[in-house]
Design a protein around this motif. Structure first.
Motif, PDB file in Angstrom:
ATOM      1  N   ASN A 171      10.984  -2.693  -5.389  1.00  0.00           N
ATOM      2  CA  ASN A 171       9.897  -2.687  -6.366  1.00  0.00           C
ATOM      3  C   ASN A 171      10.397  -3.050  -7.759  1.00  0.00           C
ATOM      4  OD1 ASN A 171       8.039  -1.976  -4.423  1.00  0.00           O
ATOM      5  ND2 ASN A 171       8.100   0.215  -4.888  1.00  0.00           N
ATOM      6  N   GLN A 210      -9.579 -12.545   3.331  1.00  0.00           N
ATOM      7  CA  GLN A 210     -10.231 -12.254   4.610  1.00  0.00           C
ATOM      8  C   GLN A 210     -11.738 -12.538   4.529  1.00  0.00           C
ATOM      9  OE1 GLN A 210      -9.328  -8.269   5.854  1.00  0.00           O
ATOM     10  NE2 GLN A 210      -7.195  -8.732   6.328  1.00  0.00           N
ATOM     11  N   GLU A 258      -5.553  -8.376  -8.265  1.00  0.00           N
ATOM     12  CA  GLU A 258      -4.421  -7.591  -7.801  1.00  0.00           C
ATOM     13  C   GLU A 258      -4.068  -7.954  -6.355  1.00  0.00           C
ATOM     14  OE1 GLU A 258      -2.609  -5.611  -9.613  1.00  0.00           O
ATOM     15  OE2 GLU A 258      -3.865  -5.904 -11.390  1.00  0.00           O
ATOM     16  N   ARG A 259      -2.828  -7.625  -5.954  1.00  0.00           N
ATOM     17  CA  ARG A 259      -2.320  -8.026  -4.634  1.00  0.00           C
ATOM     18  C   ARG A 259      -3.195  -7.531  -3.485  1.00  0.00           C
ATOM     19  NH1 ARG A 259       3.260  -9.317  -3.995  1.00  0.00           N
ATOM     20  NH2 ARG A 259       4.276  -9.724  -5.984  1.00  0.00           N
ATOM     21  N   GLU A 260      -3.465  -6.221  -3.444  1.00  0.00           N
ATOM     22  CA  GLU A 260      -4.214  -5.660  -2.320  1.00  0.00           C
ATOM     23  C   GLU A 260      -5.629  -6.234  -2.259  1.00  0.00           C
ATOM     24  OE1 GLU A 260      -4.139  -1.452  -2.402  1.00  0.00           O
ATOM     25  OE2 GLU A 260      -1.963  -1.293  -2.104  1.00  0.00           O
ATOM     26  N   GLN A 261      -6.260  -6.387  -3.406  1.00  0.00           N
ATOM     27  CA  GLN A 261      -7.611  -6.933  -3.418  1.00  0.00           C
ATOM     28  C   GLN A 261      -7.606  -8.406  -3.022  1.00  0.00           C
ATOM     29  OE1 GLN A 261      -9.698  -6.645  -7.164  1.00  0.00           O
ATOM     30  NE2 GLN A 261     -11.687  -6.627  -6.160  1.00  0.00           N
ATOM     31  N   ASP A 295      -5.798  -9.742  -0.714  1.00  0.00           N
ATOM     32  CA  ASP A 295      -5.840  -9.776   0.751  1.00  0.00           C
ATOM     33  C   ASP A 295      -7.276  -9.653   1.252  1.00  0.00           C
ATOM     34  OD1 ASP A 295      -3.089  -9.973   0.864  1.00  0.00           O
ATOM     35  OD2 ASP A 295      -2.776  -7.811   1.063  1.00  0.00           O
ATOM     36  N   ASP A 296      -8.035  -8.726   0.684  1.00  0.00           N
ATOM     37  CA  ASP A 296      -9.423  -8.516   1.102  1.00  0.00           C
ATOM     38  C   ASP A 296     -10.280  -9.739   0.815  1.00  0.00           C
ATOM     39  OD1 ASP A 296      -8.741  -5.960   1.908  1.00  0.00           O
ATOM     40  OD2 ASP A 296      -9.374  -5.035   0.019  1.00  0.00           O
ATOM     41  N   ARG A 348      -4.783 -14.899  -6.429  1.00  0.00           N
ATOM     42  CA  ARG A 348      -3.910 -14.168  -7.355  1.00  0.00           C
ATOM     43  C   ARG A 348      -3.830 -14.858  -8.710  1.00  0.00           C
ATOM     44  NH1 ARG A 348      -1.736 -10.022  -8.441  1.00  0.00           N
ATOM     45  NH2 ARG A 348       0.487 -10.493  -8.344  1.00  0.00           N
ATOM     46  N   TRP A 351      -4.321 -17.175  -0.810  1.00  0.00           N
ATOM     47  CA  TRP A 351      -3.890 -15.921  -1.433  1.00  0.00           C
ATOM     48  C   TRP A 351      -3.377 -16.166  -2.844  1.00  0.00           C
ATOM     49  CZ3 TRP A 351       0.493 -13.431  -3.325  1.00  0.00           C
ATOM     50  CH2 TRP A 351       0.428 -12.040  -3.373  1.00  0.00           C
TER      51      TRP A 351
END
Length: 211
Positions: free
Chosen positions: A140, A67, A58-61, A63-64, A53, A49
């Protein structure tokens, strides 16, 4: 599939590296025993991860992408010729996937800037119906401050701190492979980078105890 005892070390052996545990997990998976691979996924995911990064994803992408990398490993499990290279294979695959994602994002952003603005200026944007809780706002804000301080560090420090921040048991060999830093200098460099980060935060006058 039959394996000899010298193909990979026993996972109970003291000081076994993450790369060795990855080789063991791959061979176990090939023999129809997926438990070790599940443990390896849990251990190696933070490293992958942060590697993703560090390429600007970006953070959410991220994760994808991670995976997707694990899915790719399962699909290629039977064709990887050198089990001890599985961690290096994962890191290279993660970097390439991250570079491709960053390239696509930049291309999409470029296309958007070239398109004419046909938005209806008379229609106001509706606010979200779900207000953010105070604790989420504070968290945040703290995260934004930390990332802003981190961005002021040299690139060498940024990449190193991102790689070790989520790992329960940082594997210096794996980190060395990911960022090209000698294993013997990782610990001392990490200490100096953290000291620089604290100085930046102190200069910004942020009170971490309050948040």
């Amino acid at each position: 599939m039959t394996r000899t005892t010298d193909e990979v070390a026993d996972t109970d052996e003291p000081g076994l590296s993450l790369g060795d545990r990855g080789a063991f997990a791959l061979l176990e998976y090939r023999d129809g025993r997926p438990h070790a691979l599940g443990e390896f996924v849990r251990e190696a995911t933070p490293l992958l991860w942060h590697t993703v990064r560090a390429q600007g994803v970006e953070r959410e992408q991220a994760d994808d992408i991670v995976q997707t990398v694990w899915v790719a490993l399962v699909r290629n499990a039977m064709t990887i010729k050198e089990p001890h290279a599985v961690l290096k294979w994962l890191l290279i695959t993660a970097k390439r996937a991250a570079w491709e994602a960053v390239r696509k994002h930049r291309d999409e952003a470029k296309r958007r800037t070239e398109l004419p603005d046909d938005t209806d200026e008379g229609v106001p944007e509706l606010p979200s119906g779900d207000p953010t809780p105070d604790v989420e706002v504070l968290r945040n804000e703290r995260d934004r401050t930390l990332w802003a301080a981190l961005d002021q560090l040299p690139d060498r420090c940024r990449r190193l701190l991102r790689l070790v921040s989520l790992a329960d048991r940082p594997d210096y060999k794996a980190i060395s492979a990911a960022i090209g830093m000698p294993v013997g200098s990782i610990g001392s460099t990490r200490g100096r980078c953290l000291a620089k980060l604290r100085d930046i935060i102190d200069d910004q006058g942020e009170s971490w105890e309050a948040s």
